[in-house]
Design an enzyme around this catalytic site. Structure first.
Site, PDB file in Angstrom:
ATOM      1  N   ASP A  63      -3.944  -1.332  -1.085  1.00 21.97           N
ATOM      2  CA  ASP A  63      -5.272  -1.507  -0.094  1.00 21.97           C
ATOM      3  C   ASP A  63      -6.442  -0.977  -0.475  1.00 21.97           C
ATOM      4  OD1 ASP A  63      -4.240   0.964   0.534  1.00 21.97           O
ATOM      5  OD2 ASP A  63      -3.906   0.732   2.511  1.00 21.97           O
ATOM      6  N   ARG A  87       7.236   6.328  -4.405  1.00 18.02           N
ATOM      7  CA  ARG A  87       7.815   7.022  -3.154  1.00 18.02           C
ATOM      8  C   ARG A  87       7.451   6.350  -2.012  1.00 18.02           C
ATOM      9  NH1 ARG A  87       4.306   9.930  -4.738  1.00 18.02           N
ATOM     10  NH2 ARG A  87       5.440  10.575  -6.488  1.00 18.02           N
ATOM     11  N   SER A 107       0.961  -1.384   0.227  1.00 14.95           N
ATOM     12  CA  SER A 107       0.184   0.159   0.069  1.00 14.95           C
ATOM     13  C   SER A 107       0.721   1.209  -0.058  1.00 14.95           C
ATOM     14  CB  SER A 107      -0.890  -0.131   1.192  1.00 14.95           C
ATOM     15  OG  SER A 107      -1.544  -1.251   1.076  1.00 14.95           O
TER      16      SER A 107
END
Ligand code: GLC
Length: 491
Positions: free
Chosen positions: A211, A173, A158
């Site tokens: 997620d 990132r 996630s």
């Protein structure tokens, strides 16, 4: 009170009678800083819609709008046995999910492993090895002595990832305070697979998912009105189903225009250029002191990782202000330590049922060694309400923006995450804000549902991941190889 959104919980009126002038003034100042009125919510939402569009364009924008190669909603008749791995912020969860022949039914076994705090800022190899160890342990516990074909796995990772394929993901990132060298800009799938291969763990990665996408798909499995999946937890984000024809950055792939594609918005990055969000000096400090300054502007104002820290920064600032007399003559060293208070601390304050806020008083005494006066407690309670309310109201701008972009007048939104599930009044405050943004007429009866309802989701990173793996296997069998890097893994 006009335009302040939801009021204090009716159980407690609060008494400001003995609050001295300096604290009263500060309460007013904080109310002005943290209150987002309906007009501002609408302006934020309008800008949000254009930023969602921009993220889908070839030039791109701040919001990544990542295509996920999850290309259909479930029917409820998916079947098979799948593993799911959820690399959340606090825990690592491994599940085995059996999607049964019964419509929308499944069996699940699962194990949780604590994610050691030092892993989050440690070394990439340690991270993958830890994950592989947990999976190996899970297989040994639940399948000891069995001769296994490689089990298909849905990996819920996630963080923002560029996916050229569903079995691929280049980490754009780290977010949520993670800061592990050597992973950003890399495809995480081979790193993960190498760690498994080293241990001979019989698993093949079928789908790398977010997620939010898992939440969308798991929720749609049991409720076909579900059109958006959201996480309001340590981080904050959403996914929804787009038509390939509305994703200019995929035009070169010549996908059928009406083919669905789940988009992981990564809306935490909304307004990274600081054009519209009503940031306070405290939000600016949060950003500056974070491992990735300039990133996740929206998330840093509303997600669970940051709520307690915003609260702490305000209190330290007030204490250090000579004009304001708060915690006078007390040692506030514990309060000075960054990230000592998490959002559950604010939840407890907002849940204090007593007129004299005695539970809040005990909390400050026990956790921070600070003895509070009644006026200070009133300020503390109001501050928690302001921060919690702002988070809920701003969150609704994202939901409203997706609904407006897609033209959804009515739908269900599946939401999960610690803030959504546990933070007091978050759901009600979010619903009030959605009504203000979308100008819904007054309800005829309080029991009438809102046109767009944000409801508790099904387990996205477990069942959702399994479903996405199942849907992917199915479409590959049917010959849709779009976004599949290793078809051999789908046999
Ligand atoms: C952060 C992550 C995003 C995730 C969200 C909720 O925003 O970047 O991928 O969906 O947190 O966990």
């Amino acid at each position: 009170m006009v335009g302040l959104g939801p009021r204090k919980p009716p159980s407690r009126k609060g008494s400001m009678a003995d609050v001295p002038r300096d604290l009263m003034q500060e309460i007013k100042r904080l109310e002005e800083l943290f209150t987002v009125d309906a007009a501002k919510l609408k302006a934020v939402t309008k800008h949000f819609v254009s930023e969602l569009e921009k993220g889908l364009s070839v030039e791109g924008g701040s919001i990544p709008m990542n295509p996920t190669w999850c290309m259909s909603f479930p029917t409820g008749y998916e079947t098979g046995t799948f593993l799911a791995l959820d690399m959340g912020g606090t825990n690592l969860r491994v599940c085995e999910i059996i999607l049964t022949d019964e419509k929308s039914e499944f069996d699940i076994i699962q194990s949780k492993y604590r994610m050691p705090e030092e892993l989050k800022t440690g070394d990439a190899d340690e991270l993958w090895e830890y994950i592989a160890d947990c999976l190996q342990q899970f297989i040994e516990t639940h399948h000891s002595g069995e001769k296994l074909d490689k089990l298909p796995l849905g990996f819920t990772f996630s963080y923002p990832a560029t996916q050229d394929y569903i079995d691929h993901g280049i980490l754009q990132r780290w977010t949520k305070g993670f800061d592990i060298d050597g992973v950003e800009g890399q495809n995480v799938v081979p790193m993960f697979e190498a760690a498994l291969a080293k241990r001979g763990v019989p698993i093949k990665l079928t789908a790398l998912i977010n997620d939010t996408t898992g939440t969308l798909i798991a929720s749609a499995y049991t409720d076909t009105a579900m059109k958006i999946g959201c996480i309001f937890g340590t981080g904050c984000n959403a996914a929804y189903m787009e038509d390939c024809g509305s994703i200019p950055k995929l035009a070169h792939m010549n996908l059928p225009p009406d083919m669905p594609m789940a988009i992981n918005c990564e809306w935490g990055a909304f307004d990274n250029e600081h054009k519209i969000l009503p940031r306070t000096p405290y939000d600016i400090i949060i950003d500056k002191d974070s491992p990735r300054p300039g990133q996740q502007a929206f998330e840093k104002m509303i997600a669970g990782l940051y709520l307690g820290e915003i609260f702490r920064l305000v209190l330290v600032d007030l204490h250090d202000n000579k004009e304001v007399h708060i915690f006078e003559g007390q040692n506030i060293d514990k309060l000075r330590k960054g990230y000592t208070l998490d959002s559950s601390f604010l939840s407890l304050i907002e849940e204090d049922p007593f007129e004299n806020l005695s539970e809040t008083k005990d909390l400050f005494q026990n956790k921070l060694g600070i003895t509070t006066t009644h006026p200070e407690l009133e300020l503390i309670r109001r501050l928690a309400e302001l921060i919690g309310t702002r988070a809920a109201r701003l969150s609704s701008c994202g939901v409203a923006a997706i609904a407006l972009k897609k033209g959804y007048k009515t739908c269900h939104v599946g939401a999960d995450g610690s803030v959504f599930n546990k933070y007091p009044h978050f759901k009600a405050r979010g619903a009030v804000a959605l009504r203000e943004i979308l100008d819904w007429p007054a309800k005829k009866s309080p029991r009438d549902p809102d046109p767009i309802e944000i409801l508790p989701a099904e387990d996205g990173s477990g069942v959702g991941a399994a479903l996405i793996a199942a849907l992917t296997l199915k479409r590959v069998k049917e010959g849709n190889l779009a976004g599949i890097q290793h078809p051999e893994n789908f046999k």
